[in-house]
Design an enzyme around this catalytic site. Structure first.
Site, PDB file in Angstrom:
ATOM      1  N   ASN A  14       0.833  -1.214   0.000  1.00 42.26           N
ATOM      2  CA  ASN A  14       0.000   0.000   0.000  1.00 42.26           C
ATOM      3  C   ASN A  14       0.862   1.257   0.000  1.00 42.26           C
ATOM      4  O   ASN A  14       0.545   2.230  -0.681  1.00 42.26           O
ATOM      5  CB  ASN A  14      -0.957  -0.014   1.195  1.00 42.26           C
ATOM      6  CG  ASN A  14      -2.141  -0.910   0.940  1.00 42.26           C
ATOM      7  OD1 ASN A  14      -3.062  -0.545   0.213  1.00 42.26           O
ATOM      8  ND2 ASN A  14      -2.115  -2.106   1.512  1.00 42.26           N
ATOM      9  N   MET A  91       0.975  -2.475  12.342  1.00 41.23           N
ATOM     10  CA  MET A  91       0.275  -3.436  13.197  1.00 41.23           C
ATOM     11  C   MET A  91       0.515  -3.166  14.687  1.00 41.23           C
ATOM     12  O   MET A  91       0.750  -4.086  15.479  1.00 41.23           O
ATOM     13  CB  MET A  91       0.670  -4.862  12.806  1.00 41.23           C
ATOM     14  CG  MET A  91       0.388  -5.190  11.342  1.00 41.23           C
ATOM     15  SD  MET A  91      -1.301  -4.825  10.796  1.00 41.23           S
ATOM     16  CE  MET A  91      -2.092  -6.366  11.209  1.00 41.23           C
ATOM     17  N   ARG A  92       0.451  -1.915  15.054  1.00 42.30           N
ATOM     18  CA  ARG A  92       0.523  -1.507  16.459  1.00 42.30           C
ATOM     19  C   ARG A  92      -0.729  -0.728  16.803  1.00 42.30           C
ATOM     20  O   ARG A  92      -1.232   0.019  15.963  1.00 42.30           O
ATOM     21  CB  ARG A  92       1.710  -0.580  16.705  1.00 42.30           C
ATOM     22  CG  ARG A  92       3.043  -1.205  16.409  1.00 42.30           C
ATOM     23  CD  ARG A  92       3.514  -2.021  17.569  1.00 42.30           C
ATOM     24  NE  ARG A  92       4.805  -2.634  17.285  1.00 42.30           N
ATOM     25  CZ  ARG A  92       5.442  -3.389  18.156  1.00 42.30           C
ATOM     26  NH1 ARG A  92       4.933  -3.636  19.340  1.00 42.30           N
ATOM     27  NH2 ARG A  92       6.594  -3.914  17.835  1.00 42.30           N
ATOM     28  N   ASN A 108      -6.351   5.235   8.240  1.00 40.89           N
ATOM     29  CA  ASN A 108      -5.937   3.828   8.208  1.00 40.89           C
ATOM     30  C   ASN A 108      -6.693   3.106   7.103  1.00 40.89           C
ATOM     31  O   ASN A 108      -7.800   3.515   6.726  1.00 40.89           O
ATOM     32  CB  ASN A 108      -6.265   3.176   9.553  1.00 40.89           C
ATOM     33  CG  ASN A 108      -5.857   1.711   9.616  1.00 40.89           C
ATOM     34  OD1 ASN A 108      -4.768   1.346   9.174  1.00 40.89           O
ATOM     35  ND2 ASN A 108      -6.721   0.865  10.149  1.00 40.89           N
ATOM     36  N   HIS A 110      -8.198  -0.760   6.266  1.00 42.09           N
ATOM     37  CA  HIS A 110      -8.503  -2.029   6.909  1.00 42.09           C
ATOM     38  C   HIS A 110      -9.079  -2.977   5.853  1.00 42.09           C
ATOM     39  O   HIS A 110      -9.953  -2.578   5.080  1.00 42.09           O
ATOM     40  CB  HIS A 110      -9.507  -1.813   8.045  1.00 42.09           C
ATOM     41  CG  HIS A 110      -9.780  -3.058   8.812  1.00 42.09           C
ATOM     42  ND1 HIS A 110      -8.844  -3.608   9.676  1.00 42.09           N
ATOM     43  CD2 HIS A 110     -10.847  -3.896   8.819  1.00 42.09           C
ATOM     44  CE1 HIS A 110      -9.340  -4.715  10.186  1.00 42.09           C
ATOM     45  NE2 HIS A 110     -10.549  -4.924   9.688  1.00 42.09           N
TER      46      HIS A 110
HETATM   47  C1  GAR Z   1      -3.126  -4.561   4.274  1.00 46.09           C
HETATM   48  O1  GAR Z   1      -3.973  -5.559   3.781  1.00 46.09           O
HETATM   49  C2  GAR Z   1      -3.843  -3.720   5.302  1.00 46.09           C
HETATM   50  O2  GAR Z   1      -5.200  -3.540   5.029  1.00 46.09           O
HETATM   51  C3  GAR Z   1      -3.656  -4.552   6.544  1.00 46.09           C
HETATM   52  O3  GAR Z   1      -2.317  -4.987   6.464  1.00 46.09           O
HETATM   53  C4  GAR Z   1      -1.990  -5.177   5.084  1.00 46.09           C
HETATM   54  C5  GAR Z   1      -0.667  -4.507   4.816  1.00 46.09           C
HETATM   55  O4  GAR Z   1      -0.188  -4.841   3.550  1.00 46.09           O
HETATM   56  N1  GAR Z   1      -3.910  -3.805   7.736  1.00 46.09           N
HETATM   57  C6  GAR Z   1      -4.552  -4.294   8.784  1.00 46.09           C
HETATM   58  O5  GAR Z   1      -4.967  -5.441   8.854  1.00 46.09           O
HETATM   59  C7  GAR Z   1      -4.766  -3.308   9.920  1.00 46.09           C
HETATM   60  N2  GAR Z   1      -5.704  -3.829  10.864  1.00 46.09           N
HETATM   61  P1  GAR Z   1       1.016  -4.048   2.898  1.00 46.09           P
HETATM   62  O6  GAR Z   1       2.144  -4.006   3.933  1.00 46.09           O
HETATM   63  O7  GAR Z   1       1.404  -4.834   1.709  1.00 46.09           O
HETATM   64  O8  GAR Z   1       0.526  -2.673   2.547  1.00 46.09           O
END
Ligand code: GAR
Length: 191
Positions: A14, A91-92, A108, A110
């Site tokens: 992302n 993830m904190r 954020n 999700h």
């Molecule tokens: C993504 O899918 C994001 O939505 C999720 O972590 C992934 C990160 O991917 N976030 C969560 O679950 C937050 N609760 P990336 O490092 O490839 O962007």
């Protein structure tokens, strides 16, 4: 020019989607903050020529440890001149103190259709739920876990043959479309 900073813990797809979307335009990614030494997002930042800083939380996760890490993050974000702070797989759980400092500038993404399936396993939880629709949410960050006001959502219908791997791929593809668009819109409104 408005500046965005990205906070990430993992692969950083992302983060890269946002950086690529803004490349060549008036706005830009000023900084990547990562809490995990060696995470994939750091290699992406280096490849993209975006400054990065690693701020580990250390062991324990006590309020004092979290507060100290967040004070370092705020100092780095302020030094980078961040107008908007974007959580992208960070993830904190942030303390109310940090959230209060950046409120109205902190968003954020999700991987589920909030308010359903908050937390660390949005894709697995929504896949297991049998919900007829799966999707993604971009939201303002408040003091709760994935509870802030929703900025945008995208979804797709579950088909009978959908596998978990298919769902993950569709959700990540939607994230990479939706997040850069929301970030761009917010940066334009700031400048
Ligand atoms: C993504 O899918 C994001 O939505 C999720 O972590 C992934 C990160 O991917 N976030 C969560 O679950 C937050 N609760 P990336 O490092 O490839 O962007």
């Amino acid at each position: 020019m408005a500046k965005v900073a990205v906070l990430a813990s993992g692969s950083g797809t992302n983060f890269e989607a946002i950086a690529q979307d803004l490349a060549g335009g008036p706005h830009g990614v000023a900084l990547l903050v990562c809490d995990k030494p060696g995470a994939g997002c750091l290699a992406r930042a280096e490849r993209l020529g975006i400054p990065s800083v690693v701020i580990p939380y250390g062991k324990g996760g006590t309020p004092e440890v979290r507060r100290a890490a967040e004070d370092q993050m705020t100092a780095a974000l302020e030094a980078a001149g961040a107008d908007l702070v974007v959580l992208a797989g960070f993830m904190r759980i942030l303390t109310p103190f940090f959230v209060g400092r950046w409120k109205g500038k902190l968003i954020n993404i999700h991987p589920a259709l909030l308010p359903r399936h908050p937390g660390a396993h949005g894709i697995a939880d929504s896949f297991a739920s049998g919900d007829p629709e799966l999707g993604v949410t971009v939201h303002w960050v408040d003091e709760g876990v994935d509870t802030g006001a929703i900025l945008a959502q995208r979804s797709f219908p579950r088909t009978p043959d959908l596998s978990l791997e298919d769902a993950e791929a569709r959700i990540h593809a939607l994230e990479h479309e939706l997040y850069p668009a929301v970030v761009r819109r917010l940066l334009e409104s700031l400048s």
